[in-house]
Motif scaffolding. Sequence first.
Motif, mmCIF file in Angstrom:
data_model
loop_
_atom_site.group_PDB
_atom_site.id
_atom_site.type_symbol
_atom_site.label_atom_id
_atom_site.label_comp_id
_atom_site.label_asym_id
_atom_site.label_seq_id
_atom_site.Cartn_x
_atom_site.Cartn_y
_atom_site.Cartn_z
ATOM 1 N N GLU A 100 0.832 -1.195 0.000
ATOM 2 C CA GLU A 100 0.000 0.000 0.000
ATOM 3 C C GLU A 100 0.871 1.251 0.000
ATOM 4 O OE1 GLU A 100 -2.927 -0.186 3.081
ATOM 5 O OE2 GLU A 100 -3.735 -2.114 2.376
ATOM 6 N N ARG A 101 0.285 2.358 -0.381
ATOM 7 C CA ARG A 101 1.024 3.588 -0.666
ATOM 8 C C ARG A 101 1.823 4.094 0.530
ATOM 9 N NH1 ARG A 101 -0.583 9.158 -0.727
ATOM 10 N NH2 ARG A 101 0.566 10.389 -2.278
ATOM 11 N N LEU A 102 1.302 3.986 1.725
ATOM 12 C CA LEU A 102 1.988 4.509 2.905
ATOM 13 C C LEU A 102 2.466 3.387 3.812
ATOM 14 C CD1 LEU A 102 -0.100 7.702 3.753
ATOM 15 C CD2 LEU A 102 2.148 7.566 2.682
ATOM 16 N N ASP A 103 3.036 2.339 3.215
ATOM 17 C CA ASP A 103 3.717 1.285 3.975
ATOM 18 C C ASP A 103 5.183 1.666 4.169
ATOM 19 O OD1 ASP A 103 1.438 -0.223 4.084
ATOM 20 O OD2 ASP A 103 2.106 -1.743 2.654
ATOM 21 N N CYS A 104 5.748 1.317 5.308
ATOM 22 C CA CYS A 104 7.165 1.559 5.577
ATOM 23 C C CYS A 104 7.771 0.322 6.211
ATOM 24 C CB CYS A 104 7.339 2.752 6.516
ATOM 25 S SG CYS A 104 9.070 3.135 6.911
ATOM 26 N N GLY A 105 8.759 -0.266 5.545
ATOM 27 C CA GLY A 105 9.465 -1.406 6.104
ATOM 28 C C GLY A 105 10.454 -0.963 7.169
ATOM 29 N N MET A 106 10.782 -1.896 8.075
ATOM 30 C CA MET A 106 11.678 -1.566 9.183
ATOM 31 C C MET A 106 12.584 -2.744 9.522
ATOM 32 S SD MET A 106 12.305 -2.017 12.693
ATOM 33 C CE MET A 106 10.817 -2.521 13.550
ATOM 34 N N HIS A 107 13.884 -2.462 9.665
ATOM 35 C CA HIS A 107 14.873 -3.403 10.201
ATOM 36 C C HIS A 107 15.533 -2.730 11.403
ATOM 37 C CE1 HIS A 107 15.380 -4.979 5.826
ATOM 38 N NE2 HIS A 107 14.483 -5.716 6.475
ATOM 39 N N LEU A 108 15.908 -3.508 12.397
ATOM 40 C CA LEU A 108 16.485 -2.948 13.621
ATOM 41 C C LEU A 108 17.617 -3.815 14.137
ATOM 42 C CD1 LEU A 108 16.415 -1.153 16.256
ATOM 43 C CD2 LEU A 108 14.685 -2.762 17.118
ATOM 44 N N LEU A 137 6.267 10.317 11.069
ATOM 45 C CA LEU A 137 6.374 10.250 9.610
ATOM 46 C C LEU A 137 5.026 10.001 8.935
ATOM 47 C CD1 LEU A 137 9.670 8.160 9.294
ATOM 48 C CD2 LEU A 137 9.388 10.650 9.322
ATOM 49 N N ALA A 138 4.017 9.698 9.732
ATOM 50 C CA ALA A 138 2.636 9.546 9.249
ATOM 51 C C ALA A 138 2.474 8.451 8.202
ATOM 52 C CB ALA A 138 2.117 10.876 8.708
ATOM 53 N N PHE A 139 3.236 7.360 8.324
ATOM 54 C CA PHE A 139 2.953 6.185 7.512
ATOM 55 C C PHE A 139 1.740 5.475 8.097
ATOM 56 C CE2 PHE A 139 7.416 6.736 6.248
ATOM 57 C CZ PHE A 139 7.324 6.512 4.878
ATOM 58 N N LYS A 140 1.053 4.706 7.265
ATOM 59 C CA LYS A 140 -0.147 3.985 7.711
ATOM 60 C C LYS A 140 0.191 2.637 8.342
ATOM 61 C CE LYS A 140 -3.013 7.136 6.329
ATOM 62 N NZ LYS A 140 -3.696 7.991 7.325
ATOM 63 N N ARG A 141 1.249 1.982 7.819
ATOM 64 C CA ARG A 141 1.608 0.669 8.351
ATOM 65 C C ARG A 141 3.121 0.521 8.421
ATOM 66 N NH1 ARG A 141 -1.499 -4.070 5.149
ATOM 67 N NH2 ARG A 141 -0.350 -3.148 3.407
ATOM 68 N N MET A 142 3.591 -0.086 9.475
ATOM 69 C CA MET A 142 4.979 -0.517 9.578
ATOM 70 C C MET A 142 5.021 -1.996 9.188
ATOM 71 S SD MET A 142 7.581 -0.255 12.830
ATOM 72 C CE MET A 142 6.633 -1.323 13.929
ATOM 73 N N VAL A 143 5.954 -2.346 8.313
ATOM 74 C CA VAL A 143 6.054 -3.697 7.764
ATOM 75 C C VAL A 143 7.339 -4.343 8.270
ATOM 76 C CG1 VAL A 143 6.104 -5.085 5.648
ATOM 77 C CG2 VAL A 143 4.848 -2.903 5.696
ATOM 78 N N VAL A 144 7.244 -5.574 8.765
ATOM 79 C CA VAL A 144 8.428 -6.296 9.227
ATOM 80 C C VAL A 144 8.426 -7.698 8.629
ATOM 81 C CG1 VAL A 144 8.537 -4.992 11.390
ATOM 82 C CG2 VAL A 144 7.297 -7.161 11.326
ATOM 83 N N GLU A 145 9.612 -8.290 8.543
ATOM 84 C CA GLU A 145 9.750 -9.663 8.034
ATOM 85 C C GLU A 145 10.848 -10.368 8.827
ATOM 86 O OE1 GLU A 145 12.735 -9.281 6.707
ATOM 87 O OE2 GLU A 145 12.726 -7.334 5.761
ATOM 88 N N LYS A 173 16.072 -16.242 4.017
ATOM 89 C CA LYS A 173 15.532 -16.739 5.280
ATOM 90 C C LYS A 173 14.062 -17.106 5.142
ATOM 91 C CE LYS A 173 14.331 -12.065 6.828
ATOM 92 N NZ LYS A 173 14.601 -10.987 7.810
ATOM 93 N N ALA A 174 13.613 -17.933 6.069
ATOM 94 C CA ALA A 174 12.186 -18.167 6.271
ATOM 95 C C ALA A 174 11.717 -17.129 7.282
ATOM 96 C CB ALA A 174 11.935 -19.577 6.780
ATOM 97 N N ALA A 175 10.689 -16.364 6.944
ATOM 98 C CA ALA A 175 10.303 -15.216 7.753
ATOM 99 C C ALA A 175 8.803 -15.208 8.018
ATOM 100 C CB ALA A 175 10.706 -13.926 7.041
ATOM 101 N N PHE A 176 8.402 -14.338 8.939
ATOM 102 C CA PHE A 176 6.998 -14.014 9.131
ATOM 103 C C PHE A 176 6.764 -12.609 8.587
ATOM 104 C CE2 PHE A 176 7.317 -16.989 12.896
ATOM 105 C CZ PHE A 176 6.515 -17.982 12.346
ATOM 106 N N LEU A 177 5.685 -12.426 7.860
ATOM 107 C CA LEU A 177 5.297 -11.107 7.367
ATOM 108 C C LEU A 177 4.350 -10.481 8.375
ATOM 109 C CD1 LEU A 177 5.157 -8.950 5.095
ATOM 110 C CD2 LEU A 177 3.223 -10.259 4.153
ATOM 111 N N GLY A 178 4.719 -9.306 8.893
ATOM 112 C CA GLY A 178 3.917 -8.664 9.920
ATOM 113 C C GLY A 178 3.661 -7.206 9.638
ATOM 114 N N PHE A 179 2.586 -6.692 10.241
ATOM 115 C CA PHE A 179 2.176 -5.305 10.046
ATOM 116 C C PHE A 179 1.802 -4.680 11.383
ATOM 117 C CE2 PHE A 179 1.093 -7.689 6.257
ATOM 118 C CZ PHE A 179 1.648 -6.921 5.239
#
Length: 224
Positions: A100-108, A137-145, A173-179
């Motif tokens: 989606e347009r306002l998704d933002c992925g994140m690694h930490l 930053l007003a994103f709608k969703r944070m995306v993690v894997e 890797k084998a991952a989980f997709l999360g929001f």
Amino acid sequence: MARHWSRHCLASFSKPIVINEFVFKPLNLPQHLAMLQSWFNQDYARFWGMQGMSLEALAQALAPSEHKVALIGEWQAKPLFMVELYDPAQDEVGEHYTVERLDCGMHLILAPLEGKPVHGLSGQVMQAIAELILEKLAFKRMVVEPDQQNHKIHRLNSQIGIRYQKAIQLRSKAAFLGFCSAQSRQLAQKTSAPCMPRTATQATQTTHATQHPMQPQLTLSFCR
């Protein structure tokens, strides 16, 4: 998509952003590269897949672009973590769901533990990052894997409202997709005693169900 993501995200970091006790600053590669190399060479950082990388290779991997930016998070005037924000549409994870347009992925990644663990610190970092992405930053969703084997981060993810949608197979890797959304963050504050998917098969069978990992023992951790 990449140009929009860049305008939406990168323009916000002309000056440091302070959230609670954490200060977010753009990564300065000449200043921080050797420090980050030592972080990535720690055993707990194996999920990043960057152990043994040369400084040159690491600099190339972390270099900012129009679809990703890395930030250093300082606590008590010292670097405590690095968070990488990225456009999922320009990343492998975007092949596994409809971006989606306002998704933002994140690694930490967090710094190696020094001295006595600070109770709750990892959770506070995760909360600050969620606030940065979803509010500042007003994103709608944070995306993690996160890697399926990274059990510590699953617990932290659940605490801040990240909900796993399904298991996915990335090239590394084998991952989980999360929001995580503003709504799921609010819900996480009202719920307790969650339970995480134990296997990829189980997670795949419950693709559209809310996933609730166990409440964490909060110590320093990291995710990718």
